[in-house]
Scaffold this motif. Sequence first.
Motif, PDB file in Angstrom:
ATOM      1  N   UNK A   1       0.829  -1.197   0.000  1.00  0.00           N
ATOM      2  CA  UNK A   1       0.000   0.000   0.000  1.00  0.00           C
ATOM      3  C   UNK A   1       0.861   1.242   0.000  1.00  0.00           C
ATOM      4  N   UNK A   2       0.361   2.311  -0.601  1.00  0.00           N
ATOM      5  CA  UNK A   2       1.146   3.538  -0.752  1.00  0.00           C
ATOM      6  C   UNK A   2       1.178   4.378   0.517  1.00  0.00           C
ATOM      7  N   UNK A   3       0.200   4.191   1.413  1.00  0.00           N
ATOM      8  CA  UNK A   3       0.178   4.885   2.701  1.00  0.00           C
ATOM      9  C   UNK A   3      -0.148   3.855   3.774  1.00  0.00           C
ATOM     10  N   UNK A   4       0.092   4.246   5.035  1.00  0.00           N
ATOM     11  CA  UNK A   4      -0.044   3.261   6.107  1.00  0.00           C
ATOM     12  C   UNK A   4      -1.478   2.785   6.287  1.00  0.00           C
ATOM     13  N   UNK A   5      -2.462   3.642   6.047  1.00  0.00           N
ATOM     14  CA  UNK A   5      -3.846   3.189   6.164  1.00  0.00           C
ATOM     15  C   UNK A   5      -4.120   2.045   5.190  1.00  0.00           C
TER      16      UNK A   5
ATOM     17  N   UNK B   1     -16.783   5.837   3.013  1.00  0.00           N
ATOM     18  CA  UNK B   1     -17.113   6.799   4.055  1.00  0.00           C
ATOM     19  C   UNK B   1     -18.411   7.507   3.765  1.00  0.00           C
ATOM     20  N   UNK B   2     -18.624   8.612   4.469  1.00  0.00           N
ATOM     21  CA  UNK B   2     -19.861   9.375   4.340  1.00  0.00           C
ATOM     22  C   UNK B   2     -19.905  10.108   3.008  1.00  0.00           C
ATOM     23  N   UNK B   3     -21.079  10.144   2.384  1.00  0.00           N
ATOM     24  CA  UNK B   3     -21.265  10.850   1.133  1.00  0.00           C
ATOM     25  C   UNK B   3     -21.498  12.327   1.395  1.00  0.00           C
ATOM     26  N   UNK B   4     -20.634  13.221   0.898  1.00  0.00           N
ATOM     27  CA  UNK B   4     -20.813  14.653   1.152  1.00  0.00           C
ATOM     28  C   UNK B   4     -22.160  15.153   0.641  1.00  0.00           C
ATOM     29  N   UNK B   5     -22.767  16.033   1.409  1.00  0.00           N
ATOM     30  CA  UNK B   5     -24.032  16.639   1.010  1.00  0.00           C
ATOM     31  C   UNK B   5     -25.267  15.864   1.436  1.00  0.00           C
TER      32      UNK B   5
ATOM     33  N   UNK C   1     -18.137   6.713  14.207  1.00  0.00           N
ATOM     34  CA  UNK C   1     -17.815   8.031  13.684  1.00  0.00           C
ATOM     35  C   UNK C   1     -16.395   8.191  13.205  1.00  0.00           C
ATOM     36  N   UNK C   2     -15.518   7.257  13.531  1.00  0.00           N
ATOM     37  CA  UNK C   2     -14.139   7.282  13.067  1.00  0.00           C
ATOM     38  C   UNK C   2     -13.556   5.884  13.162  1.00  0.00           C
ATOM     39  N   UNK C   3     -12.483   5.662  12.406  1.00  0.00           N
ATOM     40  CA  UNK C   3     -11.807   4.369  12.386  1.00  0.00           C
ATOM     41  C   UNK C   3     -10.561   4.442  13.254  1.00  0.00           C
ATOM     42  N   UNK C   4      -9.952   3.304  13.500  1.00  0.00           N
ATOM     43  CA  UNK C   4      -8.693   3.303  14.243  1.00  0.00           C
ATOM     44  C   UNK C   4      -7.582   3.974  13.432  1.00  0.00           C
ATOM     45  N   UNK C   5      -7.739   4.036  12.098  1.00  0.00           N
ATOM     46  CA  UNK C   5      -6.769   4.698  11.232  1.00  0.00           C
ATOM     47  C   UNK C   5      -7.378   5.981  10.677  1.00  0.00           C
ATOM     48  N   UNK C   6      -6.532   6.939  10.345  1.00  0.00           N
ATOM     49  CA  UNK C   6      -7.009   8.105   9.617  1.00  0.00           C
ATOM     50  C   UNK C   6      -7.396   7.651   8.211  1.00  0.00           C
ATOM     51  N   UNK C   7      -8.594   7.992   7.778  1.00  0.00           N
ATOM     52  CA  UNK C   7      -9.140   7.438   6.528  1.00  0.00           C
ATOM     53  C   UNK C   7      -9.269   8.479   5.419  1.00  0.00           C
ATOM     54  N   UNK C   8      -8.506   9.574   5.508  1.00  0.00           N
ATOM     55  CA  UNK C   8      -8.641  10.614   4.492  1.00  0.00           C
ATOM     56  C   UNK C   8      -8.344  10.093   3.090  1.00  0.00           C
ATOM     57  N   UNK C   9      -7.417   9.160   2.942  1.00  0.00           N
ATOM     58  CA  UNK C   9      -7.080   8.644   1.616  1.00  0.00           C
ATOM     59  C   UNK C   9      -8.249   7.927   0.961  1.00  0.00           C
TER      60      UNK C   9
END
Length: 807
Positions: A55-59, A335-339, A370-378
């Motif tokens: 994987x390209x990032x740790x998440x 994740x959540x769908x914006x809007x 509401x959140x995961x154990x990892x940052x999920x921005x990717x």
Amino acid sequence: MKTHAKVVVIGGGIGGCSTLYHLTKEGWTDVVLVERNELTSGTTWHSAAQVTNFGAVQTMVGLKSHSIKLYKELSQDPDHPINYHHATGGIRLASTQEHMDGYKHFISLAKGMGVDFELIDAQECAKRHPLLEADEELLGGLWDPLDGDIDPAQLTQALARGARKAGAEIYRHNPVENVYQKPNGEWVVQTKNGDITCEIIVNACGYRVNEVGKMLGVEYPVISMEHMYFLTESLPELEAREERVPLLRDPRDDFYSRQEKKGLLVGIYEQRCKTWGMDGIDPNFVNALCPDDLDRCLDNMERVFKRMPCLERTGIHSIINGPITYSADGNPLVGKTPGLTNAYSIIGLRAGLGEGGGHGKILAELIVHGESEWDTWCLDPARFTGHANTEFTALKAIEDYQNEFRFHMPHEHRDAGRLAKTTPLYSVLKEKGAEFGTVNGWERALFYKPTPDFEFKHSFRFTEVDKIVAEEVKAVHENVGLMEVSGFNRYEIKGPKAAEWLDSLMCGNVPKKVGRVGLCYFLTDKGNVAGEATLAKLADDRFWYGSAAAAEYHDMEWLKARLPDCGVELVPMTNSHTILVVSGPKSRDLLASLSPRTDWSNQAFPWLTAKKVYIGHAEAMALRVSFSGELGWELHVPNEQLYLAYKLLDEAGQAFDLKPFGSLATESMRLEKSYRHWKADLITEFDPFESDLGRFVKMDKPTFPGKEALLAKEGKPMRRKFVTLVVDCQHAAAHPGDSIYADGKVVGTVTSAGYGYRVNKNIAMGFVNPEHAEESADLHVDIIGEQHAARVVAVPLLDPDNALLKS
């Protein structure tokens, strides 16, 4: 069939079934899945189903590791075994030094997640894979010991079986005909066999994602590509072996290969690739394939045959050509769908089988907690904004498909989909030699080329570009520099309750005095860092809110979810204004020459204040803040006057030795001040005290999101602590994800790094185990496969008393 449920998942492929399974693991059992046909009847059934740790990032490494562990457990069910070739091993080949450097970086990144890769030379590649031709171009490869493949249908059925056993229900042959939301926020999913009312919906519709999207009023940045692989007849070399040959992936020749019985499965990522389903999908396209079209793969196949000569001596048994989904950057949307409220997605699963276990885990955690154990921005759907339409997505998907195994090099911004967002200055800066990158679709100058024919060569090592960046930093430090910051996320927040509302959201102080500017942070419900905002109080009932360009949808979603029924109004301004940064010891003199009616003195215009000003006859909101750490101002200019303001500054600036500078120079300067970047150094895995932001937290405030979670942590040890390091390395900087060591053991991870040209030091920032966070602690940082001595330093390295900022 149920008429009510807590969650309805739409789609019965790997994404939907994994989500359903993991929701039950989180304790939610009032959950159902609806599928228009049979489970796995979309893309899942024809997947090549490779299961890698890469994987390209740790998440991404974390979710893949979870998948491998889960699949192994499921495969060992004695009543329902799965055909899972676990730990066959796999090699990603390297034909350039850039490949080798990148693999060394990924080895370091993976170690931080407890995953071990190995770099092997060309001879060892051939030894481990006897069908491989190790020609003179082959330098080596990345060995993944846990690489393997799995039966996609058996795996998906196992997840479905586990979910049903826990209480979930699955309704097959039950197409969704419409979806709508009631005034009370509940969703109604209208199916062939009846309506289901639910609190939460999940779009897991594979290549039919936008059919459901249309029902929701959403155009997802996901399209499908045709993808071909072929199965060979049996090979004598494999018939003579008991053990399986490793999987192969080749970035030079754009193919992958794995063993299938006693033959090979060979997949091609051809350059003459095709999108699929752009004009609609036949409702009867079920368990179906696209027509064979090996002709468009001939260029690749000639090279593949040279890499694996055994293919010239066998026949093709069958050809599979089916659609696989791509997002606009190749990563899924989980994740959540914006809007929308209470609407989620798990779509764009390009490598769905290999990653699906982890994707389902992450989505279930996001829905339940509401959140995961990892940052999920990717993976966050909010990382795409309005520019990511279908046409843009198709361009990016084609590009990503053509570069399937070619990872992004540092500061590499590829060509497809460019110019999606530009300011009136784009052509002006281009003429001055700007080399552009992108952020949230916006073109932003990275640096200014010394000559028109200068070539930007990307590397994990220092290059000629670093010398250019050093000169830009020198100009800002000694004289004055001018930089455009396009796409800066900006809202006007106004109304009689604006101040009270903002104060209730931020964990620290919000500016109280009109004209003051403050840096504020907001947290997740678990007390971790969710976002960073610059707030300028322009009137008692009016604020400007600014944050990272990438945070546009993220922050709007966070704010809107907490917006009161009345008394506060949010007005987006990202597309109406652009920032011109004027920074350096001569910045005051330059601005005063163009704006004589404004008192730019330190007494009248101190640090962290905001005023309406005129640059010549161009209007601007001037904030005395500086990400470079030098004396400076941000000029927020309406786009219709941006060219005017820039032209006046550029012309007047010649008397002050003005030079343009780009984001790479700013990156260097902000490291010297230990300033953070959102989603690099500010992530949801750590709270503000662990992130060394305790000075921005006021625990005596009555309330703010995450306060209870922080109170519950009092007296407990920190998980990690944010530090700044000086690294003893002359040929390269570290890169995000590189591991930090103490006594030969991984104790942390780099989040940002680069060279500080004003302090002449190689700098890295990151999180380490608390016992190694003390000043002067001796550590090592892994840079391109070698450990280099590093020490924790007091921050900031430059101007610790902020004398430059306050001058």
